[in-house]
Motif scaffolding. Structure first.
Motif, PDB file in Angstrom:
ATOM      1  N   ILE A   1     118.277 -56.281  90.741  1.00 43.68           N
ATOM      2  CA  ILE A   1     118.729 -55.831  89.426  1.00 43.68           C
ATOM      3  C   ILE A   1     117.588 -55.119  88.718  1.00 43.68           C
ATOM      4  O   ILE A   1     116.439 -55.547  88.801  1.00 43.68           O
ATOM      5  N   TYR A   2     117.931 -54.031  88.048  1.00 45.15           N
ATOM      6  CA  TYR A   2     116.986 -53.313  87.187  1.00 45.15           C
ATOM      7  C   TYR A   2     117.702 -52.918  85.907  1.00 45.15           C
ATOM      8  O   TYR A   2     118.827 -52.423  85.949  1.00 45.15           O
ATOM      9  N   LEU A   3     117.040 -53.149  84.796  1.00 48.07           N
ATOM     10  CA  LEU A   3     117.537 -52.716  83.491  1.00 48.07           C
ATOM     11  C   LEU A   3     116.576 -51.694  82.907  1.00 48.07           C
ATOM     12  O   LEU A   3     115.357 -51.782  83.143  1.00 48.07           O
ATOM     13  N   ARG A   4     117.119 -50.772  82.134  1.00 48.81           N
ATOM     14  CA  ARG A   4     116.247 -49.864  81.403  1.00 48.81           C
ATOM     15  C   ARG A   4     115.303 -50.719  80.561  1.00 48.81           C
ATOM     16  O   ARG A   4     115.717 -51.743  80.012  1.00 48.81           O
ATOM     17  N   LEU A   5     114.046 -50.334  80.479  1.00 45.33           N
ATOM     18  CA  LEU A   5     113.037 -51.180  79.848  1.00 45.33           C
ATOM     19  C   LEU A   5     113.391 -51.575  78.412  1.00 45.33           C
ATOM     20  O   LEU A   5     113.066 -52.673  77.973  1.00 45.33           O
ATOM     21  N   ASP A   6     114.089 -50.713  77.694  1.00 50.57           N
ATOM     22  CA  ASP A   6     114.458 -51.037  76.309  1.00 50.57           C
ATOM     23  C   ASP A   6     115.780 -51.803  76.218  1.00 50.57           C
ATOM     24  O   ASP A   6     116.267 -52.071  75.120  1.00 50.57           O
ATOM     25  N   ALA A   7     116.347 -52.199  77.357  1.00 52.15           N
ATOM     26  CA  ALA A   7     117.647 -52.895  77.363  1.00 52.15           C
ATOM     27  C   ALA A   7     117.511 -54.383  77.646  1.00 52.15           C
ATOM     28  O   ALA A   7     118.516 -55.087  77.726  1.00 52.15           O
ATOM     29  N   HIS A   8     116.294 -54.872  77.778  1.00 52.06           N
ATOM     30  CA  HIS A   8     116.085 -56.293  78.069  1.00 52.06           C
ATOM     31  C   HIS A   8     116.397 -57.158  76.847  1.00 52.06           C
ATOM     32  O   HIS A   8     116.257 -56.723  75.710  1.00 52.06           O
ATOM     33  N   GLY A   9     116.836 -58.400  77.115  1.00 56.64           N
ATOM     34  CA  GLY A   9     117.059 -59.370  76.046  1.00 56.64           C
ATOM     35  C   GLY A   9     118.331 -59.171  75.259  1.00 56.64           C
ATOM     36  O   GLY A   9     118.483 -59.746  74.179  1.00 56.64           O
ATOM     37  N   LYS A  10     119.273 -58.407  75.781  1.00 56.10           N
ATOM     38  CA  LYS A  10     120.515 -58.115  75.053  1.00 56.10           C
ATOM     39  C   LYS A  10     121.757 -58.611  75.784  1.00 56.10           C
ATOM     40  O   LYS A  10     122.866 -58.276  75.423  1.00 56.10           O
ATOM     41  N   GLY A  11     121.558 -59.384  76.856  1.00 58.17           N
ATOM     42  CA  GLY A  11     122.682 -59.928  77.608  1.00 58.17           C
ATOM     43  C   GLY A  11     123.191 -59.021  78.713  1.00 58.17           C
ATOM     44  O   GLY A  11     124.108 -59.399  79.450  1.00 58.17           O
ATOM     45  N   TYR A  12     122.622 -57.846  78.849  1.00 62.07           N
ATOM     46  CA  TYR A  12     123.079 -56.923  79.890  1.00 62.07           C
ATOM     47  C   TYR A  12     122.806 -57.464  81.290  1.00 62.07           C
ATOM     48  O   TYR A  12     123.636 -57.331  82.185  1.00 62.07           O
TER      49      TYR A  12
ATOM     50  N   ARG B   1     122.537 -60.588  82.352  1.00 64.08           N
ATOM     51  CA  ARG B   1     123.468 -61.671  82.672  1.00 64.08           C
ATOM     52  C   ARG B   1     124.844 -61.106  83.019  1.00 64.08           C
ATOM     53  O   ARG B   1     125.463 -61.503  84.010  1.00 64.08           O
ATOM     54  N   ALA B   2     125.333 -60.178  82.220  1.00 63.30           N
ATOM     55  CA  ALA B   2     126.656 -59.591  82.466  1.00 63.30           C
ATOM     56  C   ALA B   2     126.686 -58.870  83.813  1.00 63.30           C
ATOM     57  O   ALA B   2     127.635 -59.013  84.596  1.00 63.30           O
ATOM     58  N   LEU B   3     125.648 -58.118  84.096  1.00 65.43           N
ATOM     59  CA  LEU B   3     125.590 -57.342  85.327  1.00 65.43           C
ATOM     60  C   LEU B   3     125.475 -58.241  86.561  1.00 65.43           C
ATOM     61  O   LEU B   3     126.199 -58.062  87.546  1.00 65.43           O
ATOM     62  N   TYR B   4     124.605 -59.243  86.499  1.00 66.73           N
ATOM     63  CA  TYR B   4     124.432 -60.145  87.640  1.00 66.73           C
ATOM     64  C   TYR B   4     125.673 -61.006  87.853  1.00 66.73           C
ATOM     65  O   TYR B   4     126.047 -61.282  88.985  1.00 66.73           O
ATOM     66  N   THR B   5     126.322 -61.424  86.772  1.00 65.25           N
ATOM     67  CA  THR B   5     127.557 -62.190  86.887  1.00 65.25           C
ATOM     68  C   THR B   5     128.628 -61.357  87.596  1.00 65.25           C
ATOM     69  O   THR B   5     129.321 -61.844  88.490  1.00 65.25           O
ATOM     70  N   ALA B   6     128.738 -60.093  87.218  1.00 66.07           N
ATOM     71  CA  ALA B   6     129.712 -59.202  87.870  1.00 66.07           C
ATOM     72  C   ALA B   6     129.366 -59.016  89.344  1.00 66.07           C
ATOM     73  O   ALA B   6     130.258 -59.024  90.208  1.00 66.07           O
ATOM     74  N   LEU B   7     128.089 -58.867  89.655  1.00 64.55           N
ATOM     75  CA  LEU B   7     127.670 -58.727  91.043  1.00 64.55           C
ATOM     76  C   LEU B   7     128.029 -59.978  91.844  1.00 64.55           C
ATOM     77  O   LEU B   7     128.588 -59.890  92.944  1.00 64.55           O
TER      78      LEU B   7
ATOM     79  N   PHE C   1     114.692 -65.378  84.359  1.00 66.11           N
ATOM     80  CA  PHE C   1     116.064 -64.862  84.351  1.00 66.11           C
ATOM     81  C   PHE C   1     116.871 -65.481  85.487  1.00 66.11           C
ATOM     82  O   PHE C   1     117.991 -65.963  85.287  1.00 66.11           O
ATOM     83  N   HIS C   2     116.312 -65.474  86.692  1.00 66.49           N
ATOM     84  CA  HIS C   2     117.030 -66.023  87.836  1.00 66.49           C
ATOM     85  C   HIS C   2     117.286 -67.521  87.682  1.00 66.49           C
ATOM     86  O   HIS C   2     118.367 -68.000  88.056  1.00 66.49           O
TER      87      HIS C   2
END
Length: 182
Positions: free
Chosen positions: A84-95, A97-103, A136-137
């Motif tokens: 998983i990789y998030l845009r650096l400014d997108a951390h800490g917003k629940g993205y 968790r949502a993305l890994y849950t979907a995966l 996170f994991h």
């Protein structure tokens, strides 16, 4: 927020997310940012067997997650390595968790049973690596299952690699075959 299957045409946007991790962190041991063509080929090859998801918000790609081969032998068919990789400014917003849950849901639907995360580790955080990924994991239900000491060299220092594991389903005597669900 929208989570969808990646397309090869997502390569430029996803590469913009990934490139700072290559250039500025020890999170990936890749030294050089891949070309758009190479990154597009990686997406295409991964999607032949595994899910590759993109998270968008406001029409912008903010992160991606995918699964890949854990080991190539047939006995490992039910195990995957997750990324998983998030845009650096997108951390800490629940993205994340949502993305890994979907995966994980995609993987469960395809009968995968074990998810493994390979994570760079150092006892002390430094300017290239924090402990955010293992934390996170852990929050996602993964647990430490192995450590390889001083196995990766980047930015003039040695880093460890930890493996974290999560079981996604029951391990019966006759597991269903895995398949690509989308």
């Amino acid at each position: 927020m929208l989570i969808r299957s990646a397309q090869v045409s997502d390569a430029p946007a996803l590469l913009r997310i990934y490139a700072p991790y290559v250039r500025d962190t020890a999170i990936t041991f890749e030294y050089d940012v891949p070309s758009e063509a190479e990154f597009a080929e990686r997406i295409e090859n991964t999607m032949k067997r595994y899910p590759y998801l993109v998270l968008e918000d406001g029409g912008e790609a903010l992160g991606y997650a995918y699964a890949g081969t854990f080991k190539a032998r047939a006995a490992y068919n039910w195990a995957v390595e997750t990324t998983i990789y998030l845009r650096l400014d997108a951390h800490g917003k629940g993205y994340g968790r949502a993305l890994y849950t979907a995966l994980e849901e995609e993987l469960k639907c395809s009968h995968f049973l074990n998810a493994y995360a390979c994570i760079t580790w150092a006892e002390q955080e430094d300017e290239y690596l924090t402990h955010a990924s293992p934390r996170f994991h852990e929050r996602m239900g993964y647990h430490l299952c192995g450590t390889f000491r001083q196995c990766g060299y980047k930015f003039g220092r040695w880093y460890d690699m930890i493996w974290m594991e999560k079981h996604l389903g029951d391990h019966g005597a006759n597991p269903l075959p895995t398949y690509q669900s989308h």
